[in-house]
Design a protein around this motif. Structure first.
Motif, PDB file in Angstrom:
ATOM      1  N   GLY A 194      -5.360  13.414  -0.324  1.00 20.31           N
ATOM      2  CA  GLY A 194      -5.959  12.356   0.479  1.00 20.31           C
ATOM      3  C   GLY A 194      -6.390  11.128  -0.289  1.00 20.31           C
ATOM      4  O   GLY A 194      -6.881  10.167   0.298  1.00 20.31           O
ATOM      5  N   LYS A 195      -6.182  11.146  -1.602  1.00 17.41           N
ATOM      6  CA  LYS A 195      -6.559   9.998  -2.413  1.00 17.41           C
ATOM      7  C   LYS A 195      -5.431   8.972  -2.462  1.00 17.41           C
ATOM      8  O   LYS A 195      -4.281   9.283  -2.151  1.00 17.41           O
ATOM      9  CB  LYS A 195      -6.919  10.449  -3.827  1.00 17.41           C
ATOM     10  N   THR A 196      -5.788   7.746  -2.867  1.00 15.71           N
ATOM     11  CA  THR A 196      -4.786   6.678  -2.980  1.00 15.71           C
ATOM     12  C   THR A 196      -3.903   6.921  -4.192  1.00 15.71           C
ATOM     13  O   THR A 196      -4.403   7.221  -5.292  1.00 15.71           O
ATOM     14  CB  THR A 196      -5.478   5.310  -3.109  1.00 15.71           C
ATOM     15  N   ASP A 197      -2.609   6.790  -4.000  1.00 17.01           N
ATOM     16  CA  ASP A 197      -1.655   7.002  -5.093  1.00 17.01           C
ATOM     17  C   ASP A 197      -1.760   5.858  -6.107  1.00 17.01           C
ATOM     18  O   ASP A 197      -2.021   4.710  -5.750  1.00 17.01           O
ATOM     19  CB  ASP A 197      -0.234   7.064  -4.522  1.00 17.01           C
ATOM     20  N   ALA A 198      -1.561   6.186  -7.372  1.00 13.55           N
ATOM     21  CA  ALA A 198      -1.557   5.154  -8.418  1.00 13.55           C
ATOM     22  C   ALA A 198      -0.333   4.263  -8.238  1.00 13.55           C
ATOM     23  O   ALA A 198       0.710   4.691  -7.733  1.00 13.55           O
ATOM     24  CB  ALA A 198      -1.544   5.812  -9.785  1.00 13.55           C
ATOM     25  N   PHE A 199      -0.441   3.011  -8.661  1.00  7.37           N
ATOM     26  CA  PHE A 199       0.693   2.103  -8.525  1.00  7.37           C
ATOM     27  C   PHE A 199       0.800   1.207  -9.752  1.00  7.37           C
ATOM     28  O   PHE A 199      -0.175   0.989 -10.471  1.00  7.37           O
ATOM     29  CB  PHE A 199       0.572   1.251  -7.256  1.00  7.37           C
ATOM     30  N   ARG A 234       0.844  -1.191   0.000  1.00  7.30           N
ATOM     31  CA  ARG A 234       0.000   0.000   0.000  1.00  7.30           C
ATOM     32  C   ARG A 234       0.883   1.247   0.000  1.00  7.30           C
ATOM     33  O   ARG A 234       1.752   1.405   0.862  1.00  7.30           O
ATOM     34  CB  ARG A 234      -0.912   0.002   1.219  1.00  7.30           C
ATOM     35  N   HIS A 235       0.663   2.127  -0.957  1.00  6.51           N
ATOM     36  CA  HIS A 235       1.419   3.371  -1.027  1.00  6.51           C
ATOM     37  C   HIS A 235       0.801   4.422  -0.109  1.00  6.51           C
ATOM     38  O   HIS A 235      -0.415   4.406   0.143  1.00  6.51           O
ATOM     39  CB  HIS A 235       1.447   3.898  -2.463  1.00  6.51           C
ATOM     40  N   PRO A 236       1.610   5.378   0.369  1.00  2.00           N
ATOM     41  CA  PRO A 236       1.049   6.467   1.184  1.00  2.00           C
ATOM     42  C   PRO A 236       0.056   7.291   0.361  1.00  2.00           C
ATOM     43  O   PRO A 236       0.147   7.363  -0.867  1.00  2.00           O
ATOM     44  CB  PRO A 236       2.283   7.297   1.560  1.00  2.00           C
ATOM     45  N   LEU A 237      -0.877   7.942   1.049  1.00  2.00           N
ATOM     46  CA  LEU A 237      -1.854   8.789   0.362  1.00  2.00           C
ATOM     47  C   LEU A 237      -1.175  10.024  -0.210  1.00  2.00           C
ATOM     48  O   LEU A 237      -0.178  10.520   0.333  1.00  2.00           O
ATOM     49  CB  LEU A 237      -2.959   9.207   1.335  1.00  2.00           C
ATOM     50  N   VAL A 238      -1.701  10.535  -1.317  1.00  2.00           N
ATOM     51  CA  VAL A 238      -1.166  11.746  -1.931  1.00  2.00           C
ATOM     52  C   VAL A 238      -1.718  12.967  -1.192  1.00  2.00           C
ATOM     53  O   VAL A 238      -2.506  12.857  -0.248  1.00  2.00           O
ATOM     54  CB  VAL A 238      -1.514  11.788  -3.437  1.00  2.00           C
ATOM     55  N   LYS A 239      -1.342  14.180  -1.646  1.00  2.00           N
ATOM     56  CA  LYS A 239      -1.668  15.406  -0.913  1.00  2.00           C
ATOM     57  C   LYS A 239      -3.163  15.625  -0.732  1.00  2.00           C
ATOM     58  O   LYS A 239      -3.606  16.143   0.304  1.00  2.00           O
ATOM     59  CB  LYS A 239      -1.046  16.607  -1.639  1.00  2.00           C
TER      60      LYS A 239
END
Length: 289
Positions: free
Chosen positions: A88-93, A81-86
């Motif tokens: 607050g959404k889930t970062d693409a992977f 799981r990647h950290p959330l972006v600025k």
């Protein structure tokens, strides 16, 4: 007399498990030779002219981060799981299979005679603990590192070295099998590779209507497809936003061939398991052989 560096039982966590452009498994050969090349560059700043020319890779344990609900389903990649972006959404992977493994490396050394071996081993130990990566994985620990001289005319020397790493399986090049099959069957290289790794399952029913399955392969042995380098598909040039402006850029495709895992005691020569770089200029090939 030849000198070898042995790094026993390296624990690697979260390594890239793309073994080729098409398959997931043991990390590709360029990852291992890339680590040795990086190690050579760092050591050469202290030990001038030192060369780490060839490497043998022995896998002791391997654990892929895959999930298979049942024996009839396909494997699924377990992602981090990647950290959330600025916002607050889930970062693409990008889907990336990972693995944890334990390996031993046998590295042939040149030009070490004029340096103190104790200083060399201390420096190497510090480097391995300084955050170096293998196949993008973190080195958590290693059992021990030491140097060993091998007399090629003394079979006991070779057997003694191979016995030290006999707890795992060495990866060998088996591209010769594909070449032979292409000559005999006039098939493509890809079809020849598939013919060696496919498993054929057959069902049989007895008089009481009980079903039993048997699996068969074309050749005995632990054969796997594995990437062994790249072929350039464009001219050397400079492009916009390339990683290193001091080096020319070239687009390339992965070269995949057949490899085999063999227990070291079955080898008659240490050279059977040693990999090295080779550049074939007229074919734009960058190979691990």
């Amino acid at each position: 007399m030849r000198k070898f560096l042995i790094i026993e039982k390296i624990n690697i966590v979260d390594a890239n498990a793309f073994s080729s452009a098409y398959t997931v498994g043991f990390p590709a050969l360029p990852a291992w030779l890339g680590f040795v090349h990086n190690l050579e560059r760092k050591l050469s700043t202290i030990f001038e002219d030192i060369k780490l020319s060839r490497v043998g890779i022995v896998c002791n344990t391997f654990d892929s981060r895959l999930f298979k609900p049942n024996k009839f389903s396909k494997n699924y990649v377990i992602e981090k799981r990647h950290p959330l972006v600025k916002d607050g959404k889930t970062d693409a992977f990008i889907e990336e299979p990972l693995c944890s493994l334990n390996v031993s490396l046998i590295i042939e050394l040149n030009n070490l005679e004029k340096f103190e071996e104790i200083d060399f081993l201390k420096t190497l130990s510090t480097l391995l603990k300084s955050g170096l990566k293998i196949a993008s994985g973190d080195i958590w620990s290693f059992k021990k590192i030491y140097l060993k001289n091998i007399d090629e005319d003394d079979p006991s020397d070779i057997k003694g070295l191979l016995a030290k790493i006999n707890t795992g399986f060495a990866i060998l090049n088996r591209s010769s099998l594909i070449k032979e099959d292409m000559k005999q069957t006039n098939s493509t290289a890809f079809n020849s590779l598939l013919s060696y790794i496919e498993v054929i399952s057959k069902a049989s029913i007895d008089e009481e209507k009980n079903v039993s399955w048997t699996n068969s392969k074309r050749l005995k042995g632990w054969l796997v497809p594995i990437a062994v380098g790249y072929q350039g598909i464009s001219k050397l040039s400079k492009i916009e936003n390339q990683r290193d402006n001091g080096v020319e850029h070239r687009f390339a495709e992965s070269i995949v061939t057949l490899g085999e895992f063999v227990m070291p005691y079955r080898l008659s020569s240490i050279d059977e398991m040693l990999w090295h770089y080779e550049y074939i200029e007229n074919k734009n090939l960058y190979l691990c052989k």
